[in-house]
Design an enzyme around this catalytic site. Structure first.
Site, PDB file in Angstrom:
ATOM      1  N   HIS A  46       0.839  -1.209   0.000  1.00 57.59           N
ATOM      2  CA  HIS A  46       0.000   0.000   0.000  1.00 57.59           C
ATOM      3  C   HIS A  46       0.868   1.250   0.000  1.00 57.59           C
ATOM      4  CE1 HIS A  46      -3.369   2.694   0.761  1.00 57.59           C
ATOM      5  NE2 HIS A  46      -2.618   3.291   1.684  1.00 57.59           N
ATOM      6  N   HIS A  48       1.008   5.478  -2.065  1.00 58.86           N
ATOM      7  CA  HIS A  48       0.432   6.495  -2.952  1.00 58.86           C
ATOM      8  C   HIS A  48       1.618   7.137  -3.666  1.00 58.86           C
ATOM      9  CE1 HIS A  48      -3.619   6.817  -0.849  1.00 58.86           C
ATOM     10  NE2 HIS A  48      -2.896   6.243   0.097  1.00 58.86           N
ATOM     11  N   GLU A 121      -8.581   5.567  -7.156  1.00 57.49           N
ATOM     12  CA  GLU A 121      -9.238   6.130  -5.983  1.00 57.49           C
ATOM     13  C   GLU A 121     -10.572   6.781  -6.373  1.00 57.49           C
ATOM     14  OE1 GLU A 121      -7.422   7.953  -2.090  1.00 57.49           O
ATOM     15  OE2 GLU A 121      -7.252   9.413  -3.719  1.00 57.49           O
ATOM     16  N   HIS A 158     -12.242   5.599  -1.245  1.00 53.96           N
ATOM     17  CA  HIS A 158     -11.254   6.208  -0.361  1.00 53.96           C
ATOM     18  C   HIS A 158     -11.394   5.769   1.097  1.00 53.96           C
ATOM     19  CE1 HIS A 158      -9.810   9.663   2.207  1.00 53.96           C
ATOM     20  NE2 HIS A 158      -8.720   9.327   1.547  1.00 53.96           N
ATOM     21  N   HIS A 185      -9.095   2.470   2.740  1.00 56.48           N
ATOM     22  CA  HIS A 185      -8.647   2.914   4.056  1.00 56.48           C
ATOM     23  C   HIS A 185      -9.802   2.756   5.045  1.00 56.48           C
ATOM     24  CE1 HIS A 185      -6.550   5.302   0.928  1.00 56.48           C
ATOM     25  NE2 HIS A 185      -5.475   5.122   1.691  1.00 56.48           N
ATOM     26  N   GLU A 188      -8.772   3.885  10.372  1.00 57.88           N
ATOM     27  CA  GLU A 188      -7.397   4.366  10.478  1.00 57.88           C
ATOM     28  C   GLU A 188      -7.167   5.178  11.750  1.00 57.88           C
ATOM     29  OE1 GLU A 188      -4.053   6.780   7.808  1.00 57.88           O
ATOM     30  OE2 GLU A 188      -6.068   6.425   7.016  1.00 57.88           O
ATOM     31  N   ASP A 292       2.379   3.322   3.125  1.00 58.41           N
ATOM     32  CA  ASP A 292       1.589   4.497   2.822  1.00 58.41           C
ATOM     33  C   ASP A 292       2.474   5.430   1.987  1.00 58.41           C
ATOM     34  OD1 ASP A 292      -0.687   6.218   2.781  1.00 58.41           O
ATOM     35  OD2 ASP A 292      -1.249   5.448   4.726  1.00 58.41           O
TER      36      ASP A 292
END
Length: 349
Positions: A46, A48, A121, A158, A185, A188, A292
């Site tokens: 995972h 971005h 996303e 998202h 996600h 969190e 992340d």
């Protein structure tokens, strides 16, 4: 994971096994300590990549969301290219990436030398737009899948609070019928739980600051219970983070076959708390690991996620999380270290 060692001749592995057995079979071979573990290439399940040029941030989760919105213009191909180069330099065996802009996803499909999954996303809280958004997403994914890239495509709603219930159900239906994986996600931060259960807190202030509608129709349920009620949980879904959960919710996730990715350094930096590894392992739900983004972690080295927890969690579990479980979450075949494996495909920790 090797519990022992290996013998290297030239540039290839000649033998693997328990250390005492290898020393008996190869008595003249010098012993070289290579750190905590030797593994196949690790997987960053995972990240971005399009946030790779956004400055590193530490602070509350809601403040981080503001930080990302303020740097939205930097989420582009150039940033993704930088992140991809970092993954290549780290020698990862696969990656899972959340992609905000379609043009960035198209570029990664065409240029990535690494296998993995690119998750588009999706953010839309307007239930009246659920049909049109879902149809557009389905068409985009279908077009991308025809490119025959070694990188697969999937969907990333998202968060439970940033996608309407109507749209989320439609995205899950697309995923199940067409075989697209989902990554989302979930649970969190404490702020997420407060928003979904009470409709209040710091996250409620974020959309108003940027001129977006306030969050409405909050379900009065925790994120995991909300997804369970909607019928979203299942083996098609990978949740990322899973920090703010209780034991009943962990049971829900495990029994449904839902998969999990943990990002320990990001969770620590954004004041989210610590994922309850003990609960997940008790119910036989072993996570994969991700970093992340570069905006919430200092680098994309997933081994450092494991090393952060080395004294808290069974190291064998952490090694599996960074390797086998990562390949499994992304639907990739996990390599093994055997006789003949090039030494370039063996990573030391």
């Amino acid at each position: 994971m090797l519990e022992g060692g290996l013998v290297v001749v030239g540039q290839h592995v000649a033998a693997v096994g328990q250390l005492d057995e290898l020393q008996q079979a190869y008595p003249d071979t010098p012993l070289v300590h290579k750190g905590k573990a030797l593994t196949p290439p690790v997987v960053n399940a995972h990240t971005h990549l399009d946030l790779s040029t956004v400055p590193y941030f530490r602070g509350s989760y809601s403040s981080f969301i503001r930080h990302v919105i303020d740097h939205a213009s930097e989420r582009n191909v150039k940033a993704a290219e930088r992140g991809l180069r970092e993954l290549q330099a780290l020698g990862v065996g696969g990656f899972g990436d959340i992609v905000y802009k379609p043009e960035v996803l198209t570029w990664l499909l065409e240029h990535s030398p690494l296998p993995g999954v690119l998750y588009l996303e999706v953010i839309n809280r307007n239930p009246s737009q659920a049909d049109s958004v879902a149809k557009k997403v389905a068409q985009q994914l279908s077009d991308w899948r025809q490119q025959n890239s070694q990188v697969g495509v999937g969907i990333s709603p998202h968060t439970p609070y940033n996608v309407s219930a109507a749209l989320l159900k439609k995205l899950v239906e697309i995923a199940r019928l067409e075989g697209f994986p989902l990554q989302m996600h979930v649970a969190e931060s404490p702020e997420e739980t407060e928003l979904m259960t009470q409709g209040s807190g710091a996250l409620q202030e974020v959309p108003l600051q940027y001129g977006f509608p306030a969050y409405q129709d909050w379900p009065g349920l925790t994120p995991v219970r909300y997804l369970a009620e909607l019928g979203v949980l299942g083996p098609h879904l990978t949740i990322v983070h899973g920090v703010q959960v209780d034991e009943e919710e962990v049971q829900m996730l495990a029994q449904s076959g839902t998969r999990l990715v943990s990002c320990p350094r990001s969770n620590a930096g954004l004041e989210c708390g610590r994922m309850p590894w003990e609960l997940y392992l008790k119910h036989r739900l072993e996570p994969a690991l991700g970093t992340d983004s570069r905006s919430s972690s200092p680098d994309l080295d997933v081994r450092k996620e494991a090393l952060l927890l080395w004294e808290q969690v069974d190291p064998r579990v952490l090694v599996r999380a960074a390797t086998r479980n990562g390949y499994r979450v992304l639907g990739l075949e996990a390599p093994r270290i055997t006789r003949g494996t090039p030494i370039s495909q063996v990573q030391s920790w």
